[in-house]
Scaffold this active site. Structure first.
Site, short mmCIF file in Angstrom:
data_model
loop_
_atom_site.label_atom_id
_atom_site.label_comp_id
_atom_site.label_asym_id
_atom_site.label_seq_id
_atom_site.Cartn_x
_atom_site.Cartn_y
_atom_site.Cartn_z
N SER A 43 35.24 -24.56 22.93
CA SER A 43 34.33 -24.89 24.03
C SER A 43 34.37 -23.79 25.08
O SER A 43 35.44 -23.26 25.40
CB SER A 43 34.74 -26.21 24.68
OG SER A 43 34.64 -27.27 23.76
N ARG A 46 35.59 -37.01 16.46
CA ARG A 46 36.22 -37.06 17.77
C ARG A 46 36.65 -38.50 18.03
O ARG A 46 35.82 -39.39 18.14
CB ARG A 46 35.26 -36.59 18.87
CG ARG A 46 35.96 -36.52 20.23
CD ARG A 46 35.16 -35.73 21.24
NE ARG A 46 33.95 -36.40 21.64
CZ ARG A 46 32.99 -35.82 22.36
NH1 ARG A 46 33.09 -34.55 22.70
NH2 ARG A 46 31.91 -36.49 22.71
N LYS A 55 30.85 -36.86 28.77
CA LYS A 55 31.85 -36.17 29.59
C LYS A 55 31.29 -36.01 31.00
O LYS A 55 30.80 -34.94 31.37
CB LYS A 55 32.20 -34.81 28.98
CG LYS A 55 33.00 -34.91 27.68
CD LYS A 55 33.56 -33.56 27.28
CE LYS A 55 34.48 -33.68 26.09
NZ LYS A 55 35.10 -32.40 25.71
#
Length: 219
Positions: free
Chosen positions: A111, A42, A140
């Site tokens: 997700s 990521r 997040k």
């Protein structure tokens, strides 16, 4: 490479913010040596060519350890680097479009925060689900928390493996035992640790126990 439940026991998600003086592939290898069973690259800060080069290096590492390797969001980059697949969020490319581009053999993780999202992803061909955030997370901060009750409901409702994600560390991982998860996805619990290999070893042990429905302990 396709992914079964055992491939998802300890899902390591890279985070460049914890690099310090290390190379990312060095940290990833330490995680693999400690027992990581799946790796997601990521990257939000690098330019595309730098991400491509990083992807190629980590892809080769994962092949060496026979661990699936996916890239966050970037379907075209996954094709270009021959990664094992991608992980996409609800606001990313539509799952059906991703599958059309990648073909049937690549891994696509999705997700999900709700039962409805989970069922739709399974129906549209997801190989696994990342469900969370199950605990509060700095990665997040805007991610809505998913209760353990919702996590359990999703695990019961779908036939594909479910990975819990969000704020998971060795202190709270045992709380996930009995929910039906295949494993856990972690970021800082591995990559911010002073000893990445040891952290991965402890998390893998706890994840195996949680997936078996037991609380588990580490020394």
């Amino acid at each position: 490479m396709k992914c079964g439940e055992k491939n998802l026991r300890l899902y390591a998600v890279t985070d460049r913010s914890w690099l310090k003086d290390s190379a990312l592939e060095t940290q990833v290898e330490e995680a693999l040596l400690g027992g990581a069973t799946f790796v997601q690259l990521r990257e939000k800060e690098l330019d595309r060519e730098a991400i491509r080069q990083e992807a190629l290096r980590i892809r080769d590492l994962c092949r060496k350890y026979q661990v699936p390797f996916v890239i966050d969001d970037e379907v075209e980059l996954a094709l270009e680097t021959d990664a094992d697949g991608v992980h996409i969020g609800q606001s990313d490319m539509a799952l059906r479009d991703a599958r059309e581009q990648l073909g049937p053999k690549k891994i696509i993780g999705v997700s999900a925060r709700t039962l409805e999202e989970a069922l739709e992803a399974e129906q549209n061909g997801a190989d696994y689900l990342g469900v969370g955030a199950v605990f509060s997370t700095s990665t997040k901060p805007d991610a809505a928390d998913v209760s353990l009750e919702t996590l359990s409901s999703i695990c019961r409702a779908v036939s594909i493996p479910v990975v819990a994600i969000g704020g998971i560390k060795k202190e709270n991982l045992p709380e996930l035992a009995g929910t039906g998860i295949a494993g856990v996805a972690v970021v800082s619990a591995i990559f911010a640790a002073p000893d990445i290999r040891k952290a991965a070893e402890e998390l893998r042990q706890l994840s195996e126990a949680a997936a078996a429905g037991k609380a588990g302990v580490t020394g």
